[in-house]
Scaffold this active site. Structure first.
Site, PDB file in Angstrom:
ATOM      1  N   GLY A  83       4.964  19.230  -4.586  1.00 50.56           N
ATOM      2  CA  GLY A  83       5.037  18.060  -4.760  1.00 50.56           C
ATOM      3  C   GLY A  83       4.253  17.053  -3.926  1.00 50.56           C
ATOM      4  O   GLY A  83       3.774  17.538  -2.923  1.00 50.56           O
TER       5      GLY A  83
ATOM      6  N   THR B 225       5.068  13.261  -1.782  1.00 51.51           N
ATOM      7  CA  THR B 225       6.009  11.797  -1.944  1.00 51.51           C
ATOM      8  C   THR B 225       5.230  10.821  -0.939  1.00 51.51           C
ATOM      9  O   THR B 225       4.740  11.167   0.182  1.00 51.51           O
ATOM     10  CB  THR B 225       7.146  12.374  -0.879  1.00 51.51           C
ATOM     11  OG1 THR B 225       7.625  13.523  -1.556  1.00 51.51           O
ATOM     12  CG2 THR B 225       8.109  11.362  -0.930  1.00 51.51           C
TER      13      THR B 225
ATOM     14  N   CYS C 221       0.952  -1.350   0.110  1.00 50.05           N
ATOM     15  CA  CYS C 221       0.011  -0.017   0.174  1.00 50.05           C
ATOM     16  C   CYS C 221       0.766   1.214  -0.122  1.00 50.05           C
ATOM     17  O   CYS C 221       2.064   1.154   0.575  1.00 50.05           O
ATOM     18  CB  CYS C 221      -0.838   0.026   1.192  1.00 50.05           C
ATOM     19  SG  CYS C 221      -0.096  -0.316   2.859  1.00 50.05           S
TER      20      CYS C 221
ATOM     21  N   ASP D  43      -1.398  24.632   0.576  1.00 48.75           N
ATOM     22  CA  ASP D  43      -2.025  23.442  -0.007  1.00 48.75           C
ATOM     23  C   ASP D  43      -1.485  23.465  -1.753  1.00 48.75           C
ATOM     24  O   ASP D  43      -1.739  22.277  -2.143  1.00 48.75           O
ATOM     25  CB  ASP D  43      -3.458  23.464   0.047  1.00 48.75           C
ATOM     26  CG  ASP D  43      -4.134  23.614   1.536  1.00 48.75           C
ATOM     27  OD1 ASP D  43      -3.256  22.910   2.255  1.00 48.75           O
ATOM     28  OD2 ASP D  43      -4.900  24.334   1.971  1.00 48.75           O
TER      29      ASP D  43
END
Ligand SMILES: Cc1cc2nc3c(=O)[nH]c(=O)nc-3n(C[C@H](O)[C@H](O)[C@H](O)COP(=O)(O)OP(=O)(O)OC[C@H]3O[C@@H](n4cnc5c(N)ncnc54)[C@H](O)[C@@H]3O)c2cc1C
Length: 760
Positions: A544, A546, A421, A454
């Site tokens: 970005g 991650t 996951c 955001d």
């Protein structure tokens, strides 16, 4: 070596690809240590095997026969190979400082960097003499000398400074080869003269008298002038002078003496001996730092003073591997006791050798054949590998001792991988990794990484239109810094191919689950490479995402700017009959990296491919635009043919593609001829229906390459014929050394297939 399902717990970093480290790599490859990641940092991809070097100079072996391909060996060992030069250590932080990349983190470090010629205290030596080390530097000069002697008539005088085994062997090997060359050219071999100078009263001072006598005889028979008690204290372009006042005129001066430790070691705080070599105990552990080991010429064993010889470096490989293993596992180290007598097989250049062991000495052509057999058998160990075991992919419990926090992180990493996951990487990991990086700042970035929110807010300046593109792919190499550079360059390619300038980028990253410190380091390395490329393109990284995933992967959504009136836009559909096709970079990355994965590519092919993949298309696109490009695209996964089809269709033209003119990366023809192709190739081959003479062309050696998928490929453009030559010249000046005219645009014919391959 690192099992894919096993998180990285400890990093062993090997600096230098010397004789000890190649043994370490092989041993770890055969017996991986779960949880340990091995990284090799080496200046050279192909590391020389000293025993065969004189045979290479004499012309008995090829370059590849006497060099170990570290890139392949590291791949076999599951180790990361970073082609770079160490310049220092930050031992407090556990980092190796490198010339061309951010510092590399280690838990345990080993140094096997050989010795460095000490020439600074001899006036003129650094400027005028050629040191035998590093060998690759010497090889370049040797090939130049070979060429000069071949092409220029007249005498050549060669002086070799150093009367040990290396100096004597090298003198005889060079002489044998050069005399042969002259004979082959019908010239007089006596145009050459050789001098051997040594500060000692005798040559080969560490060998027994019978061996010395044997070589004194050979040197005398071969007309080499030997100068003993001749300490060289001054060197000029054409002369060596000795402390005794004598001098020898020479056109080429080779330095095979007075080696010491690399100067940068003095700043590491490691204890060094008088010659600058690292003091190590019987476990090959430095006397200063239990986490730092050293072996080979660079190590000075405090209890066993050793001659600097490759044979000891090789022998130290096994105990070094064992002790590196024990050090990361927290076990007691093993002691190593070098042999007191060792066998040296010293060649005379002409397939004849003298054996020397203690007081023993014997010689003959059979000794050379024996040496040749031993050397070739040694080299096979590092070029022929047993098949990779399937068992490697299975997670095995690690024997590494972890603290409580680390153990908890390791358990959750394994659970995460089993479930497969994805999850967001912890905020602190991310902020620490990115905190040390400095993306370029632009006035039109209103909200970006400097004030994270955001989302990023970016202004489109008046008169400009925005260009969007996105790319994402899995790491295809194990060097995160270079992968970061290639991924960013690949993503920017679309922007430049449109004729736009890059403005901002957001990154999408997946890192394998693991210890936070390791994830942070990986992110830092990869994003350092990416940001270097983005900054050079003046493209601001503004945000970005991650997450954790099975494999390392990186992609970018990039925004670019272009004039609103679209005058600068280079589209795929503008090709005009009569235009010529220009390709700015060579093709072949797909087959080469497929071969790399299978240990079938030479390290230097991969080096050259990576250099090409890191070259930006920015200047190339500007150049093509300035030369009136009528259409342009960047080569990516669809391969050359796929992109050509994308261009011919909207342009309503046909093209002739000249297979012989295609620029191709070194090795790509070999690997594709061997049937090693990218997994994307079959999908690309479906486009063969666009070829008019496919049947006839399919046996051409370059046929498969037109379907080869490219990563960070070059630009393919159509240029009006009158400007093609000046465009090509300008591209070459800009550094696109392989840019080439690869075909021409034709009016659309009656045939359904738009592309004709020119085959001769
Ligand atoms: C002509 C000649 C013939 C010889 N023949 C023999 C022989 O027959 N038998 C024998 O036993 N010995 C021989 N020797 C001696 C032998 O070459 C050395 O003892 C041996 O090479 C030492 O091996 P090493 O593993 O310590 O280092 P090296 O073999 O020198 O390897 C050092 C490695 O480290 C890399 N490196 C160096 N600095 C850095 C850095 N800062 N960052 C990253 N990488 C770095 C280099 O690229 C290289 O890959 C010979 C020497 C000469 C000159």
């Amino acid at each position: 070596m690192q099992a894919p399902d096993q998180p990285v717990l400890r990093d062993i970093v090997l600096v230098g690809g010397g004789h000890s480290h190649v043994v370490v790599l092989k041993r770890f490859g055969m017996h991986p240590l779960p949880g340990v990641r091995l990284t090799v940092i080496c200046r050279d991809t192909h590391t020389p095997y000293s025993g065969m070097l004189p045979g290479y100079i004499a012309g008995h072996y090829s370059y590849d026969e006497v060099h170990i391909d570290l890139s392949r060996l590291a791949r076999f060992a599951g180790a990361r190979f970073f082609r770079d030069e160490a310049l220092g250590l930050d031992r407090d932080a556990g980092k190796v400082l490198c010339r061309n990349r951010p510092p590399v983190t280690y838990d345990t470090l080993s140094l096997n960097i050989g010795s460095t010629p000490q020439m600074a205290d001899v006036a003129g030596a650094s400027e005028h003499a050629v040191p035998v080390k590093p060998i690759n530097g010497f090889n370049v000069r040797w090939l130049q000398l070979l060429e000069r002697v071949r092409s220029q008539a007249g005498t050549t005088r060669i002086a070799v400074v150093g009367g040990g085994a290396g100096g004597v062997e090298l003198t005889l090997a060079m002489q044998y080869r050069l005399r042969n060359e002259l004979r082959t050219l019908g010239r007089n071999p006596d145009e050459l003269s050789f001098h051997l100078l040594t500060s000692n009263p005798v040559i080969l001072p560490t060998h027994n008298a019978s061996v010395r006598r044997a070589f004194e005889r050979v040197l005398a028979d071969r007309g080499v002038a030997v100068h003993c008690n001749a300490r060289v204290n001054k060197v000029s372009a054409t002369r060596v002078q000795t402390a005794g006042g004598a001098s020898v005129d020479a056109d080429e001066i080779v330095w095979v003496t007075r080696a010491g430790g690399a100067p940068w070691l003095r700043d590491t705080g490691l204890a060094l001996d008088a010659d600058g070599f690292i003091r190590v105990n019987d476990s090959l552990q430095t006397v200063t730092d239990p986490m730092v080991f050293a072996a080979g010429d660079i190590a000075s064993m405090i209890n066993y003073p050793l001659e600097k010889a490759g044979v000891f470096a090789v022998r130290q490989g096994r105990p070094l591997a064992e002790n590196l293993r024990r050090a990361v596992e927290g076990r007691a180290l093993e002691s190593y006791r070098p042999q007191s007598k060792w066998l040296a097989l010293i060649s005379t250049g002409d397939r004849y050798a003298v054996a020397s062991r203690g007081a023993l000495g014997f010689q003959g052509a059979w000794v050379w054949r024996w040496k040749d057999w031993i050397d070739r058998r040694f080299m096979r160990k590092f070029s022929q590998f047993p098949p990779m075991e399937a068992g490697r992919a299975v997670a095995t419990p690690s024997s590494i001792k972890l603290d409580q926090e680390e153990a908890a992180q390791a358990i959750s990493a394994v659970a995460m991988r089993c479930g497969g996951c994805g999850a967001k990487v912890g905020a602190t990991v991310l902020s620490r990794a990115l905190g040390a990086l400095h993306p370029v700042e632009r006035d039109d970035v209103l909200i970006g990484l400097h004030a994270p929110d955001d989302a990023a807010v970016v202004r489109v300046p008046p008169g400009k239109a925005m260009v969007h593109t996105v790319d994402f792919f899995r790491a295809f190499i194990d060097d995160p810094y270079i992968f970061g550079k290639v991924a960013a360059n690949h993503a920017l390619g679309d922007i430049f191919a449109m004729g736009a300038e890059a403005q901002s980028a957001t990154a999408i990253v997946t890192v394998p689950a693991g210890l936070e410190t390791k994830q942070e380091d990986l992110l830092f390395q990869m994003m350092s490479g990416a940001i270097k490329v983005l900054n050079e393109a003046n493209c601001a990284l503004v945000g970005g995402h991650t997450g954790e995933g099975k494999e390392l992967a990186l992609g970018f959504a990039v925004n670019g700017l272009i004039d609103e009136d679209m005058a600068a836009v280079m589209r795929k559909g503008g090709m005009r009959p009569g235009d010529v096709l220009i390709l700015t970079k060579p093709i072949g990355t797909g087959t080469l990296f497929a071969a790399h994965a299978l240990l079938e590519a030479r390290g230097r092919w991969i080096d050259a491919a990576l250099i090409s993949m890191c070259q930006s298309n920015r200047l190339g696109a500007q150049c093509l635009h300035e030369h009136g490009a009528t259409a342009c695209t960047d080569l990516t996964g669809f391969g050359l043919l796929g992109h050509l089809v994308e261009m011919t269709k909207p342009s309503g033209v046909d093209v002739e593609l000249d297979l012989a003119a295609l620029p191709v990366l070194e090795g790509a023809e070999d690997t594709s001829a061997a049937g090693i192709l990218s997994s994307l190739q079959p999908a690309n081959v479906r486009l063969r229906r666009a070829l008019r003479n496919q049947q006839e062309a399919s046996s051409h050696p370059r046929y498969a390459l037109i379907f080869d998928p490219q990563t960070a490929g070059g630009l393919l453009a159509s240029i009006p014929p009158a400007r093609a030559q000046s465009c090509l010249t300008a591209l070459r000046v800009l550094g696109y050394a392989h840019a080439a005219v690869i075909g021409r645009v034709l009016p659309q014919g009656d045939a359904l297939e738009p592309i004709q391959l020119k085959l001769d």
